[in-house]
Design a protein around this motif. Structure first.
Motif, PDB file in Angstrom:
ATOM      1  N   ARG A 273       0.814  -1.213   0.000  1.00 40.18           N
ATOM      2  CA  ARG A 273       0.000   0.000   0.000  1.00 40.18           C
ATOM      3  C   ARG A 273       0.848   1.263   0.000  1.00 40.18           C
ATOM      4  N   LEU A 278      -1.732   4.688  -0.612  1.00 40.22           N
ATOM      5  CA  LEU A 278      -3.139   4.559  -0.232  1.00 40.22           C
ATOM      6  C   LEU A 278      -3.479   5.310   1.046  1.00 40.22           C
ATOM      7  N   ASP A 279      -2.467   5.870   1.702  1.00 40.19           N
ATOM      8  CA  ASP A 279      -2.711   6.710   2.880  1.00 40.19           C
ATOM      9  C   ASP A 279      -2.552   8.197   2.546  1.00 40.19           C
ATOM     10  N   GLU A 280      -2.469   8.543   1.265  1.00 39.85           N
ATOM     11  CA  GLU A 280      -2.219   9.932   0.875  1.00 39.85           C
ATOM     12  C   GLU A 280      -3.358  10.830   1.350  1.00 39.85           C
ATOM     13  N   VAL A 283      -6.940  12.859  -0.655  1.00 41.22           N
ATOM     14  CA  VAL A 283      -7.391  12.137  -1.845  1.00 41.22           C
ATOM     15  C   VAL A 283      -8.654  11.363  -1.488  1.00 41.22           C
ATOM     16  N   THR A 285     -11.625   8.581  -1.280  1.00 43.45           N
ATOM     17  CA  THR A 285     -11.557   7.120  -1.221  1.00 43.45           C
ATOM     18  C   THR A 285     -11.813   6.504  -2.592  1.00 43.45           C
ATOM     19  N   ASP A 287     -10.811   7.738  -5.499  1.00 41.56           N
ATOM     20  CA  ASP A 287      -9.556   7.793  -6.247  1.00 41.56           C
ATOM     21  C   ASP A 287      -8.548   6.787  -5.714  1.00 41.56           C
ATOM     22  N   LEU A 288      -8.499   6.636  -4.389  1.00 44.08           N
ATOM     23  CA  LEU A 288      -7.612   5.625  -3.814  1.00 44.08           C
ATOM     24  C   LEU A 288      -8.062   4.229  -4.234  1.00 44.08           C
ATOM     25  N   ARG A 291      -6.877   3.460  -7.724  1.00 42.48           N
ATOM     26  CA  ARG A 291      -5.469   3.055  -7.755  1.00 42.48           C
ATOM     27  C   ARG A 291      -5.337   1.568  -7.449  1.00 42.48           C
ATOM     28  N   THR A 315      -9.423   2.123   5.904  1.00 48.27           N
ATOM     29  CA  THR A 315      -9.570   1.322   4.692  1.00 48.27           C
ATOM     30  C   THR A 315     -11.011   1.112   4.243  1.00 48.27           C
ATOM     31  N   ILE A 318     -12.418   2.638   0.983  1.00 50.21           N
ATOM     32  CA  ILE A 318     -11.806   2.023  -0.201  1.00 50.21           C
ATOM     33  C   ILE A 318     -12.413   0.649  -0.434  1.00 50.21           C
TER      34      ILE A 318
END
Length: 443
Positions: A273, A278-280, A283, A285, A287-288, A291, A315, A318
């Motif tokens: 991750r 994925l912790d950016e 942004v 959820t 868009d994450l 990814r 999480t 996502i």
């Protein structure tokens, strides 16, 4: 050490154990009621400050209970949250239980013996216990239920008095002795050591309910299952259950070292991750999720049928996005936070489902334990600590610097003891039994 504990360690016969007196007090990892405000206003809530190891009073045994000389136990996230007194002090649960009266009054004490896993030797049985005897080698399932409650007979986890043993009850597993109800007890797999056996029950049975049971996702052959925290206690068992069922395990981890460990465990697709950020912050959820979804579709050509989410707020949004239309998000526990935010359009418009699971009922625990007994599931123990160093073990988990399960030796004087089926152990091989302890070469 008391005489009964010494007799257990020496391998005394059941008749000798019955003749040896039960001590009036015993050594246990515990919390103190006068410490519940310890972390108010503190930024770094270090659980080493709240956990204590020392003598506590031995309670009277109820008719439906067994007293176990605990050879080993293990760490769980709920043990850490108990030591943090979050989301509420466990003493609130003990007070509530004590108000029921009778034998339940014993739980309301100024100390709380914690721990939701245990493996050991039965040294006493209550007058109403029929299926267990002094001398039996056992492990303990983590659900504490009221067998006289009607809902319990449909599913033990739906009873109003269902509780997490060692969290919402007293006299848990991180101690020289543990008290459990007879309908929590399971036979210890003979090929496992004490510390291995003590490291599986709570997490493995929870993962079993989440994925295999009719109360969970009911995975089948070919299902793609996304597993968050796949080298954690729950996640590492989830990987094994998915592969046993003929599914495709997609594991998400947070470091390259954990990625190598997960590949060694046999995960079909490993996602770091950190590489996908994925912790950016800032942004969405969605868009994450895009990814992550691109990686999974790029490797497997499809979106996940099931997402196994035992992480929580970090999480969950996502998970709801990335699971395929008609898919299932199955959730249990929220160490990253219990308040979950997600875009409900992706749930309702795509006919997705969310299933909540909590521990496992006795039948599910029994069925899962059978898989260990057959050698179809393996422990995911990474290291052990003595009971006297429980604070260090808890801190390691609190700071997420562990993989798999952390074992705790209670009465067992060293690792490697307790094996009664050496032939099966030899057939399975050490590498299969300790997949997260074997050296993993860098890629």
């Amino acid at each position: 050490m008391d005489a009964l504990a010494e007799a257990v360690i020496a391998g005394a016969a059941p008749s000798d154990l019955e003749r040896t007196a039960v001590p009036r007090q015993y050594i246990a990892a515990h919390l103190r009621k006068d410490g519940v405000n310890l972390f108010h206003g503190v930024t770094d809530k270090d659980v080493r400050e709240s956990l204590r190891v020392g003598p506590v009073r031995m309670p009277e045994l109820a008719p439906d209970e067994v007293l176990i000389a605990t050879m080993a136990s293990s760490m769980n996230h709920q043990t850490v949250s108990s030591a943090l007194f979050e989301p509420q002090p466990t003493f609130d649960h003990l007070e509530q239980l004590g108000r029921q009266g009778g034998f339940e009054r014993r739980h309301d004490q100024d100390f709380h013996v914690i721990g939701s896993d245990a493996a050991g030797v039965v040294v006493r049985v209550g007058s109403g216990v029929r299926r267990w005897a002094v001398g039996d080698h056992v492990v303990v399932a983590g659900a504490w239920v009221d067998s006289q409650e009607p809902a319990t007979h449909g599913d033990g986890m739906l009873g109003g008095e269902q509780r997490a043993w060692g969290v919402e009850t007293n006299y848990g597993g991180l101690a020289h002795y543990s008290i459990a109800r007879a309908d929590q007890v399971l036979p210890k797999p003979g090929h496992l050591t004490w510390e291995e056996a003590a490291s599986v029950t709570l997490c493995a049975t929870t993962a079993y309910r989440m994925l295999v049971s009719e109360n969970g996702a009911r995975i089948k052959q070919g299902d793609i299952v996304l597993i968050w925290g796949a080298t954690g206690g729950l996640g590492a068992f989830a990987v094994q259950l998915v592969r046993n069922a003929g599914g495709i395990a997609v594991g998400v981890v947070s470091s390259e070292e954990k990625a190598r460990r997960l590949a060694a465990l046999g995960c079909d697709l490993v996602v770091n991750r950190s590489e996908l950020a994925l912790d950016e912050p800032g942004v969405s959820t969605a868009d994450l999720g895009r990814r992550l979804g691109r990686v999974i579709r790029g490797e497997l050509g499809e979106d996940p049928h099931v997402v196994f989410d035992s992480s929580g707020s970090a999480t969950f949004g996502i998970s709801v996005f990335v699971v395929r239309p008609g898919g299932v998000v199955v959730t249990s526990g929220s160490p990253s936070g219990p308040w979950h935010e997600f875009d409900n359009r992706y749930l309702w418009m795509n006919l997705k489902r969310v299933i909540g699971c909590h521990v496992a009922n006795y039948q599910e625990a029994w069925d899962c334990n059978r898989l260990f007994t057959l050698g179809r599931l393996s422990p995911v123990l990474s290291r052990t600590f003595p009971l006297t160093e429980i604070g260090e073990a808890a801190r390691l988990m609190q700071t997420n610097r562990h993989v798999g399960k952390i074992g705790v030796l209670c009465l067992a004087p060293r690792e490697g003891l307790g094996v009664t089926d050496p032939a099966l152990r030899e057939r399975l091989g050490q590498r299969r039994l300790t997949p997260l302890r074997a050296p993993v070469p860098a890629v």
